[in-house]
Design a protein around this motif. Structure first.
Motif, PDB file in Angstrom:
ATOM      1  N   ASP A   1      -1.557   1.677  79.080  1.00  0.00           N
ATOM      2  CA  ASP A   1      -2.030   2.267  77.833  1.00  0.00           C
ATOM      3  C   ASP A   1      -3.503   2.669  77.942  1.00  0.00           C
ATOM      4  N   GLU A   2      -3.921   2.986  79.172  1.00  0.00           N
ATOM      5  CA  GLU A   2      -5.235   3.575  79.499  1.00  0.00           C
ATOM      6  C   GLU A   2      -6.400   2.630  79.223  1.00  0.00           C
ATOM      7  N   GLY A   3      -6.169   1.327  79.408  1.00  0.00           N
ATOM      8  CA  GLY A   3      -7.254   0.362  79.317  1.00  0.00           C
ATOM      9  C   GLY A   3      -7.890   0.109  80.680  1.00  0.00           C
ATOM     10  N   PHE A   4      -9.004  -0.624  80.673  1.00  0.00           N
ATOM     11  CA  PHE A   4      -9.744  -0.917  81.901  1.00  0.00           C
ATOM     12  C   PHE A   4     -10.321  -2.322  81.809  1.00  0.00           C
ATOM     13  N   CYS A   5     -10.100  -3.126  82.862  1.00  0.00           N
ATOM     14  CA  CYS A   5     -10.672  -4.474  82.940  1.00  0.00           C
ATOM     15  C   CYS A   5     -11.351  -4.650  84.289  1.00  0.00           C
ATOM     16  N   TRP A   6     -12.437  -5.450  84.294  1.00  0.00           N
ATOM     17  CA  TRP A   6     -13.264  -5.603  85.496  1.00  0.00           C
ATOM     18  C   TRP A   6     -13.796  -7.033  85.509  1.00  0.00           C
ATOM     19  N   TRP A   7     -13.533  -7.758  86.592  1.00  0.00           N
ATOM     20  CA  TRP A   7     -13.913  -9.163  86.679  1.00  0.00           C
ATOM     21  C   TRP A   7     -14.727  -9.448  87.942  1.00  0.00           C
ATOM     22  N   ASP A   8     -15.644 -10.417  87.844  1.00  0.00           N
ATOM     23  CA  ASP A   8     -16.425 -10.887  88.986  1.00  0.00           C
ATOM     24  C   ASP A   8     -15.904 -12.260  89.384  1.00  0.00           C
ATOM     25  N   ILE A   9     -15.048 -12.310  90.410  1.00  0.00           N
ATOM     26  CA  ILE A   9     -14.446 -13.590  90.780  1.00  0.00           C
ATOM     27  C   ILE A   9     -15.406 -14.466  91.585  1.00  0.00           C
ATOM     28  N   ALA A  10     -16.579 -13.928  91.928  1.00  0.00           N
ATOM     29  CA  ALA A  10     -17.599 -14.757  92.573  1.00  0.00           C
ATOM     30  C   ALA A  10     -18.143 -15.794  91.595  1.00  0.00           C
ATOM     31  N   GLN A  11     -17.910 -15.578  90.308  1.00  0.00           N
ATOM     32  CA  GLN A  11     -18.410 -16.492  89.275  1.00  0.00           C
ATOM     33  C   GLN A  11     -17.392 -17.562  88.875  1.00  0.00           C
ATOM     34  N   LEU A  12     -16.283 -17.643  89.601  1.00  0.00           N
ATOM     35  CA  LEU A  12     -15.231 -18.583  89.224  1.00  0.00           C
ATOM     36  C   LEU A  12     -15.716 -20.027  89.158  1.00  0.00           C
ATOM     37  N   ASP A  13     -16.591 -20.416  90.079  1.00  0.00           N
ATOM     38  CA  ASP A  13     -17.059 -21.800  90.141  1.00  0.00           C
ATOM     39  C   ASP A  13     -18.421 -21.994  89.491  1.00  0.00           C
ATOM     40  N   THR A  14     -18.816 -21.034  88.657  1.00  0.00           N
ATOM     41  CA  THR A  14     -20.096 -21.142  87.956  1.00  0.00           C
ATOM     42  C   THR A  14     -19.854 -21.171  86.445  1.00  0.00           C
ATOM     43  N   GLU A  15     -20.939 -21.299  85.692  1.00  0.00           N
ATOM     44  CA  GLU A  15     -20.849 -21.276  84.233  1.00  0.00           C
ATOM     45  C   GLU A  15     -20.916 -19.859  83.677  1.00  0.00           C
ATOM     46  N   GLU A  16     -21.120 -18.867  84.560  1.00  0.00           N
ATOM     47  CA  GLU A  16     -21.247 -17.474  84.120  1.00  0.00           C
ATOM     48  C   GLU A  16     -19.863 -16.896  83.793  1.00  0.00           C
ATOM     49  N   PRO A  17     -19.789 -16.006  82.813  1.00  0.00           N
ATOM     50  CA  PRO A  17     -18.499 -15.361  82.505  1.00  0.00           C
ATOM     51  C   PRO A  17     -18.068 -14.453  83.657  1.00  0.00           C
ATOM     52  N   ILE A  18     -16.762 -14.384  83.896  1.00  0.00           N
ATOM     53  CA  ILE A  18     -16.287 -13.529  84.995  1.00  0.00           C
ATOM     54  C   ILE A  18     -15.963 -12.116  84.509  1.00  0.00           C
ATOM     55  N   MET A  19     -15.817 -11.919  83.213  1.00  0.00           N
ATOM     56  CA  MET A  19     -15.494 -10.594  82.692  1.00  0.00           C
ATOM     57  C   MET A  19     -16.724  -9.696  82.695  1.00  0.00           C
ATOM     58  N   LEU A  20     -16.646  -8.587  83.430  1.00  0.00           N
ATOM     59  CA  LEU A  20     -17.734  -7.621  83.478  1.00  0.00           C
ATOM     60  C   LEU A  20     -17.541  -6.515  82.448  1.00  0.00           C
ATOM     61  N   SER A  21     -16.283  -6.150  82.211  1.00  0.00           N
ATOM     62  CA  SER A  21     -15.997  -5.089  81.242  1.00  0.00           C
ATOM     63  C   SER A  21     -14.538  -5.171  80.816  1.00  0.00           C
ATOM     64  N   HIS A  22     -14.278  -4.901  79.549  1.00  0.00           N
ATOM     65  CA  HIS A  22     -12.916  -4.818  79.041  1.00  0.00           C
ATOM     66  C   HIS A  22     -12.879  -3.703  77.998  1.00  0.00           C
ATOM     67  N   VAL A  23     -12.280  -2.587  78.383  1.00  0.00           N
ATOM     68  CA  VAL A  23     -12.171  -1.427  77.503  1.00  0.00           C
ATOM     69  C   VAL A  23     -10.704  -1.271  77.130  1.00  0.00           C
ATOM     70  N   LEU A  24     -10.400  -1.412  75.861  1.00  0.00           N
ATOM     71  CA  LEU A  24      -9.006  -1.364  75.419  1.00  0.00           C
ATOM     72  C   LEU A  24      -8.378   0.002  75.640  1.00  0.00           C
ATOM     73  N   ASP A  25      -9.143   1.071  75.404  1.00  0.00           N
ATOM     74  CA  ASP A  25      -8.636   2.426  75.590  1.00  0.00           C
ATOM     75  C   ASP A  25      -9.784   3.317  76.036  1.00  0.00           C
ATOM     76  N   VAL A  26      -9.771   3.674  77.312  1.00  0.00           N
ATOM     77  CA  VAL A  26     -10.861   4.474  77.880  1.00  0.00           C
ATOM     78  C   VAL A  26     -10.955   5.830  77.185  1.00  0.00           C
ATOM     79  N   ARG A  27      -9.844   6.329  76.673  1.00  0.00           N
ATOM     80  CA  ARG A  27      -9.840   7.640  76.014  1.00  0.00           C
ATOM     81  C   ARG A  27     -10.742   7.664  74.790  1.00  0.00           C
ATOM     82  N   ASP A  28     -10.931   6.505  74.180  1.00  0.00           N
ATOM     83  CA  ASP A  28     -11.780   6.426  72.989  1.00  0.00           C
ATOM     84  C   ASP A  28     -13.243   6.158  73.333  1.00  0.00           C
TER      85      ASP A  28
END
Length: 411
Positions: free
Chosen positions: A264-291
């Motif tokens: 449905d034309e969404g986009f997600c981007w994660w940094d898995i280098a942060q898995l063992d840290t307190e930092e969030p792994i989500m870099l971007s989450h766009v529900l609909d790039v068209r918008d």
């Protein structure tokens, strides 16, 4: 004349010289992408078909990439000359449907594709035969819709459609394939607990042969280390896109990030280098790039996928319109922006692409049955673009409608 609309036609430098130096390489790459023009286009085959996936052979580094392979909606795989786009060979998977195409990393004459008949087939394009050089067979009821081969050419992994509530990642030992043994290989084993719907994409890490990421219509994007003894230990990360995954890839320095696009034309981007840290792994989450992405007076109707540009350390997405325009989109943690729009090439929806870092070129394939090669500043010396194909998509018949009630976590 092939028009190109761009939002990156001039470099803007900030007053601070340090920031200006830091931005120059990215802006240079974006300017180069904005200058892409059609260099070559393939001729239409006797039986036109949608071009669904593209891969370029990269083994012969000293000579450059010699071959391009394309999987098509007519259950065939076609091989072309990389520079001229002249047709070389065609292989049929009838009655099965081919899903994906990949060259071996160390041998540019060996090309693989998953098949809906429960096999992964390998062809040797040096041989004038329709017979597969090697067949990797799955288990009964397996219907493979995705696959990849790891960087060392040792392991093949294929993903299945859901059949009777079962979905599998199936693995094979690929050693010996360059010997053209002509034998059928049985699986090494499967992962069966980490997805609960069709496994739409599989992508091995570009540098680490044991790391693989899988995406599914269940919304999950899973990272595995296949060197571990069992599936539970192998599962390093589970990321939820909250939608049906259509494309996945690795990005970032040392490829420690993963990303996906959705049906449905969404986009997600994660940094898995942060898995063992307190930092969030989500870099971007766009529900609909068209918008989100501004394309001026034009439209953005769909996403095809993405690629990570090593020189620029930048992630790009590819989208388009039903009329054949191709939008190139730059990804950043602060948002998405249009780099440029490629016009005058395709006359229908673009289904596939392949970026070649060696010569900064882009290959695109679409529902108009055309394979196009784009290079910065190129001038096309060939026939005008073909009319859009008027045919029903065999792939569309296989598309499943997915609602928003997606399950999360493991089964």
């Amino acid at each position: 004349m092939h028009e190109l609309l761009s939002s990156a036609q001039s470099c803007r430098f900030l007053a601070t010289s340090g920031i200006a130096f830091e931005m120059t390489e990215v802006e240079k790459i974006e300017e180069q992408l904005a200058r892409l023009r059609i260099a070559k286009r393939s001729t239409l085959s006797a039986e036109p078909a949608y071009l669904l996936d593209i891969d370029v052979a990269t083994a012969a580094q000293s000579e450059g990439s010699r071959f391009v392979a394309v999987s098509c909606s007519d259950k065939s795989m076609r091989v072309y000359d990389r520079e001229t786009l002249n047709f070389l060979r065609e292989y049929s998977s009838r009655p099965g449907m081919l899903n994906g195409v990949r060259f071996a990393h160390a041998c540019d004459s060996m090309v693989f594709s998953a098949c809906s008949d429960g096999t992964v087939k390998c062809w040797d394009i040096r041989l004038a035969t329709q017979k597969a050089a090697q067949i990797f067979s799955g288990y009964p009821s397996n219907v493979f819709i995705s696959f990849d081969i790891n960087r060392s050419d040792l392991i093949i992994c294929a993903g299945t459609e859901e059949v009777e509530k079962d979905t599998f990642l199936v693995f094979w030992d690929a050693r010996g394939v360059t010997d053209c043994a002509g034998t059928t290989k049985e699986p090494l084993g499967v992962y069966s607990e980490s997805h609960n719907d069709d496994i739409t994409k599989i992508c091995f890490h570009p540098m680490e042969p044991s790391l693989v990421v899988s995406g599914s219509t269940d919304g999950l994007v899973n990272v595995f280390d296949i060197n571990k003894d069992n599936e539970d230990d192998a599962l390093l990360s589970t990321c939820n896109s909250d939608s049906s995954v259509s494309f996945i890839g690795w990005s970032g320095k040392d490829y420690k990030q993963i990303y996906c696009t959705t049906h449905d034309e969404g986009f997600c981007w994660w940094d898995i280098a942060q898995l063992d840290t307190e930092e969030p792994i989500m870099l971007s989450h766009v529900l609909d790039v068209r918008d989100t992405v501004c394309v001026g007076d034009d439209t953005l109707q769909y996403l095809v996928g993405g690629w990570y540009h090593e020189k620029a350390d930048k992630l790009f997405l590819v989208g388009g319109t039903s009329a054949g325009k191709v939008h190139l989109i730059s990804c950043g943690t602060h948002g998405l922006s249009l780099v440029g729009t490629l016009c005058g090439g395709h006359s229908a929806t673009v289904r596939s692409f392949c970026w070649n870092l060696a010569d900064e070129s882009l290959l695109t394939g679409g529902e108009d049955a055309q394979l196009l090669l784009w290079k910065p500043g190129a001038v096309e010396r060939s026939l005008a673009k073909k009319a859009s194909m008027k045919m029903a998509s065999s792939v569309q018949k296989r598309v499943r409608v997915h609602n928003s009630s997606l399950k999360s976590g493991k089964k």
